[in-house]
Design an enzyme around this catalytic site. Structure first.
Site, mmCIF file in Angstrom:
data_model
loop_
_atom_site.group_PDB
_atom_site.id
_atom_site.type_symbol
_atom_site.label_atom_id
_atom_site.label_comp_id
_atom_site.label_asym_id
_atom_site.label_seq_id
_atom_site.Cartn_x
_atom_site.Cartn_y
_atom_site.Cartn_z
ATOM 1 N N TYR A 70 0.851 -1.186 0.000
ATOM 2 C CA TYR A 70 0.000 0.000 0.000
ATOM 3 C C TYR A 70 0.892 1.243 0.000
ATOM 4 C CZ TYR A 70 -4.027 -2.918 1.400
ATOM 5 O OH TYR A 70 -5.032 -3.857 1.468
ATOM 6 N N PRO A 226 -17.048 -4.702 1.052
ATOM 7 C CA PRO A 226 -18.259 -4.996 1.825
ATOM 8 C C PRO A 226 -19.495 -4.257 1.326
ATOM 9 C CG PRO A 226 -16.877 -3.471 3.034
ATOM 10 C CD PRO A 226 -16.067 -3.929 1.844
#
Length: 313
Positions: A70, A226
């Protein structure tokens, strides 16, 4: 999976755990954690990145999900600077990919055993810790995204051999899996799996059998995407009519309804929604206080799962 106790309901700082208490690798954590990938958007403002992480802790989050890839290590650097030992935050990382600034996608796979070991060592060095409590092995067996080719097609047993060796050496505390099929998870169970991260949402429920197996085996289920995603046409939970109706009736947002549904759906679900915006962070945490009554749950449960139509890179 052992049920959280009353003493588990607060973090080390005394804040109520965001979303209540869950279990991850045999320790209590907030059921709403923080996915740190989007911190890369704050690369030009390190002060803001550190402040956002400190706000996570203030809000009762003690589960942060990261990876060395990241922001080429930037995100791990910010976690190292922001999170203090006394915060007792569980920082979870992942391996199996590495940055690819010149490629068609920002990542390329790094699946070979020696690459997995190097990735763990890089995480340890950047975070400046002696052990990472849990490391997820990012495979490519299922879900949207890259698929392994050539020397990146590596047998699961070879990968688990190096992951268990790293655990035996004390460099990682527990092993998780990401992007795996039900058969792969079953094959991996003897190695001791603490977590599964797969793409999963109200509208992407193809992995229901895997979620059930995880619950039976005491394995945490930590879904990514999600709320769905624009990625390859994945359906967005916030566009679902049943979700919009529930949000209007509850006086909350569709995103909060989508997150709340996941928390209600199974007790081993832990969430790691990501953001670089403090207001969005606070809205995600408030999803843990949304109560869904039986009628609303039925309406949401009957929304069609459309994940089988997702295209792959």
């Amino acid at each position: 999976m052992a049920s959280p106790t009353g003493s588990d309901q607060v973090t080390a700082s005394g804040a109520p755990r965001a979303g209540g208490a869950g279990r991850l690798a045999n320790r209590a954590v907030s059921r709403i954690g923080f996915g740190a990938m989007q911190l890369e958007r704050l690369k030009g403002d390190r002060t803001a990145a550190i402040a956002l992480l400190r706000r996570c802790i203030d809000l009762g989050i003690d589960h942060i999900d990261t990876a060395q890839f990241y922001g080429h290590g930037f995100v791990n650097e910010m976690i190292r600077e922001a999170v203090r030992p006394e915060d007792d935050v569980m920082v979870v990382s992942k391996v199996g990919a590495e940055p690819d600034s010149d490629g068609p996608l920002p990542l390329r796979l790094a699946q070979r055993p020696e690459q997995l070991r190097t990735a763990v060592e890089d995480n340890l060095a950047t975070l400046k810790v002696e052990q990472i409590p849990l490391v997820n092995l990012r495979r490519t067996d299922t879900g949207p995204g890259l698929r392994a080719e050539g020397d990146q097609v590596v047998p699961l047993d070879d990968q688990l051999a190096v992951m268990t060796a790293l655990r035996d050496e004390g460099k990682i505390g527990a092993i998780g899996l990401s992007g795996v099929s039900l058969d792969v998870l079953r094959s991996a169970l003897p190695a001791g799996i603490a977590c599964v991260q797969n793409a999963y949402s109200l509208l992407a429920r193809d992995d229901e059998d895997m979620l059930r197996l995880c619950r039976e085996e005491g394995i945490a289920w930590v879904p990514y995407f999600p709320l769905g995603s624009a990625f390859n046409g994945m359906p967005k939970v916030t566009d679902e009519p049943a979700v919009i109706t529930a949000a209007r009736e509850l006086g909350t947002t569709p995103a909060q309804v989508g997150l709340a549904w996941l928390l209600h759906h199974a007790p081993n679900v832990l969430l790691i929604p990501g953001t670089a915006d403090p207001e969005h962070l606070e809205a995600n945490v408030r999803a843990g206080k949304v109560t869904l009554d039986p009628a609303t749950l039925i309406a949401l449960d009957t929304a069609p799962s459309r994940s089988g139509d997702i295209a792959l890179n």
